[in-house]
Design a protein around this motif. Structure first.
Motif: not given
Ligand code: ATP
Ligand code: MG
Length: 568
Positions: A339-345, A347-353, A524-526, A532-535
């Motif tokens: 899952v990480r391997e796919d999302l790493n390619k 998933a867009p990055r954002y900042m969240a606290v 459904g947006d990833r 922190l991780g994938y959300f």
């Protein structure tokens, strides 16, 4: 030359396995005129799980790479446990995984009339009889692994009597459980499945497709092989527990003189920290241990979809675990790795606290806002950059500040300088506490020369932390999940599987602060929240209240295991 083995260049190459070897050989000998026809045959008595995904990827995958076909067939022989809702969810899940099954799906119930005719044929041939023993007596008479069975006193009824009784069973003359039709095979067989197995039972129940038409229903073992035969399945792939049923399926098609598919068994998928059974999932749902079949903690396909897993990741995982002849337990970390391997390619990055602590930059002009550049995905420059607002008041994670920092703590602490991702270096010089001593604000100064996160004088900082501008922050709820069970090998445990439910499998964090670019997300947006991780956005999310699921944390325990295995 293998005629039909035209591995399509557009399709991913899949690793070989013993089933492919069998098919290659059958194509060579033209056993089925070069055809490859598989099927995925779920019983619509629950939602599909990751174990089914393995079977789906295998059956549909084989059909794809051999230019064959794979049928979706509902084994709907048990009217009391089956529902339309399950049929629809199964179709949705197979489609979501990326597979299609041609113009129509198939149902074992479409063959009820044919199965009935074949049952009369066996009666006429003296190979089936109506038995009046009770279910309990039948079990008693069946014998054990070490003792042969005893023949029913009704075993030698005449063909005429059997036909008459069977027709009256169908007509609804007898109450539930009063009579069955059994195959007349061998009560002394070493294989208990061959000791005159039951083919039909009397059951006055409404079926989700045939309604009230039938008062008798075929048993799975009588329906399954013949359904394969009707559909001219070439390779009927199933899990190992059906190995002992194969002689029975072969006996039926031989006795009927009809087309014979070849059954091949493989090991079912078991995962650490999970049960893998619709029956058990139904208990979890009914007793409300989880929020439903698609609870993101459930290893159901719908649960994993809601959690943010991608179909690509699940397919890759299924390819990687391979096909074996022996049962084994696969580390769930391997699934999460995929899952990480796919999302790493992707998933867009954002900042969240998630757990905010207010930071005030005391030397930053009040009212000023800067739009800073942030990279959307360092793995994919094509995703470009976005603007993130920076201002005098920010939020950082509570965890990223320590008043009494230990030696190796490189994040924010009194007197310590850190980098704010994409922004500036800041140094903490003051802490504001409330009357009970809780830290409510951290006061810092920033270095205006470090805009973008680099210092022109080459000054290094050891820590980089994420942040969100307080005035621009979007409020959200984040649901973090841990394992649903707290032991690895549930099958090895004593007692009830519910005893091992992890009471802390769900943490709801309600006061999260997100960068404003996340204001318009939809279910459904990833995405990745940096550090922190994938959300993903949950289906409960609304424009009034955003709700996110943590799909998976960033730390990859499987990558570590793999690295160690490779000796690096
Ligand atoms: P469950 O025990 O969860 O109800 P099942 O085997 O009874 O599973 P079916 O609907 O009969 O569920 O299964 C449809 C197909 O999926 C069958 O061919 C079955 O062999 C396969 N399958 C089910 N569970 C697994 C698993 N854990 N790994 C691989 N294949 C599986
Ligand atoms: Mg089953």
């Amino acid at each position: 030359m293998k005629e039909n083995n035209t591995d399509n260049d557009n399709l991913p190459k899949r690793p070989s396995n013993f089933i492919r070897d069998i098919i290659d050989n059958d194509l060579e000998t033209r056993k089925y005129e070069g055809r490859v026809q598989t099927r995925f045959p779920p019983e619509p008595n629950g939602y599909l799980h990751i174990g089914h995904a393995k079977s789906i990827c295998l059956n549909f995958g084989l059909a794809q790479s051999y230019n064959g076909k794979c049928n979706l067939r509902f084994d709907d022989t048990n009217p009391t446990k089956e529902e339309e809702e399950y049929v629809n969810s199964i179709k949705e899940d197979v489609r979501w995984l990326g597979f299609s099954w041609g113009e129509k799906e198939f149902y074992a119930s479409d063959y009820f009339e044919q199965l009935y005719e074949w049952a009369e044929q066996l009666i006429t041939q003296g190979q089936a009889y109506v038995d009046d023993l009770t279910a309990e007596q039948i079990r008693e008479y069946r014998g054990t692994l070490t003792a042969p069975g005893i023949s029913s006193p009704y075993r030698d009824r005449s063909v005429e009597e059997n036909l008459d009784l069977f027709r009256r069973m169908r007509a609804g003359e007898f109450p539930d459980g009063s009579r069955v039709l059994r195959a007349k095979i061998d009560m002394a067989s070493g294989n208990i499945n061959m000791r005159d197995p039951v083919m039909y039972r009397v059951l006055h129940a409404r079926h989700h497709r045939t309604g009230d038409k039938w008062n008798i229903y075929p048993m799975y073992d009588w329906a399954h092989g013949q359904s394969d035969s009707v559909e001219k399945i070439t390779h009927s792939i199933c899990t190992l527990e059906f190995e002992d049923h194969r002689p029975l399926y072969e006996w039926f098609v031989n006795a009927l003189g009809i087309y014979a598919p070849q059954q091949i068994e493989f090991a079912r998928l078991n995962l650490t920290y999970t049960v893998m059974s619709k029956r058990k999932f139904l208990i979890l749902v009914n007793e409300k241990h989880v929020a439903g079949w698609d609870d993101p903690r459930m290893p159901t396909i719908s649960g994993m979809r809601r959690r943010g897993y991608t179909p690509e990741a699940i397919r890759n995982f299924c390819d990687r675990i391979g096909i074996a002849k022996r049962d084994s337990l696969v580390d769930v970390a391997m699934l999460e790795h995929a899952v990480r391997e796919d999302l790493n390619k992707t998933a867009p990055r954002y900042m969240a606290v998630l757990k905010p602590l207010k930071v005030v930059i005391t030397n930053y002009p009040e009212g000023q806002v800067e739009e800073l550049d942030a990279v959307n995905n360092p793995e994919d420059p094509g995703q470009g950059i976005r603007k993130v607002p920076f201002s005098r008041e920010l939020y950082i994670e509570q965890d990223d500040f320590r008043e009494d920092a230990p030696k190796k703590y490189f994040r924010l602490a009194p007197g310590q300088e850190v980098r704010l991702r994409y922004a500036y270096y800041i140094t903490c010089h003051n802490i504001v506490k409330d009357s009970t001593g809780n830290i409510v604000e951290v006061h810092c100064t920033y270095d205006p020369l470090t805009r973008g996160g680099d210092s022109p004088d080459g000054r290094k900082v050891k820590g980089t932390i994420h942040w969100v501008s307080a005035a621009h922050a979007v409020q959200a709820e984040v649901r973090q999940y841990d394992r649903l069970f707290n032991v690895s090998d549930l099958d090895a445990m004593e007692g009830d599987f519910r005893d091992y439910l992890n009471p802390d499998s769900l943490e709801i964090i309600s006061d999260c602060k997100l960068e404003p670019n996340l204001a318009d997300v939809k279910a459904g947006d990833r995405m990745q929240f940096e550090r922190l991780g994938y959300f993903c956005v949950d289906k409960d999310s609304t424009s009034e209240k955003l709700v996110f699921n943590r799909t998976v944390a960033l730390r990859d325990s499987w990558a570590k295991i793999e690295k160690n295995m490779n000796g690096n």
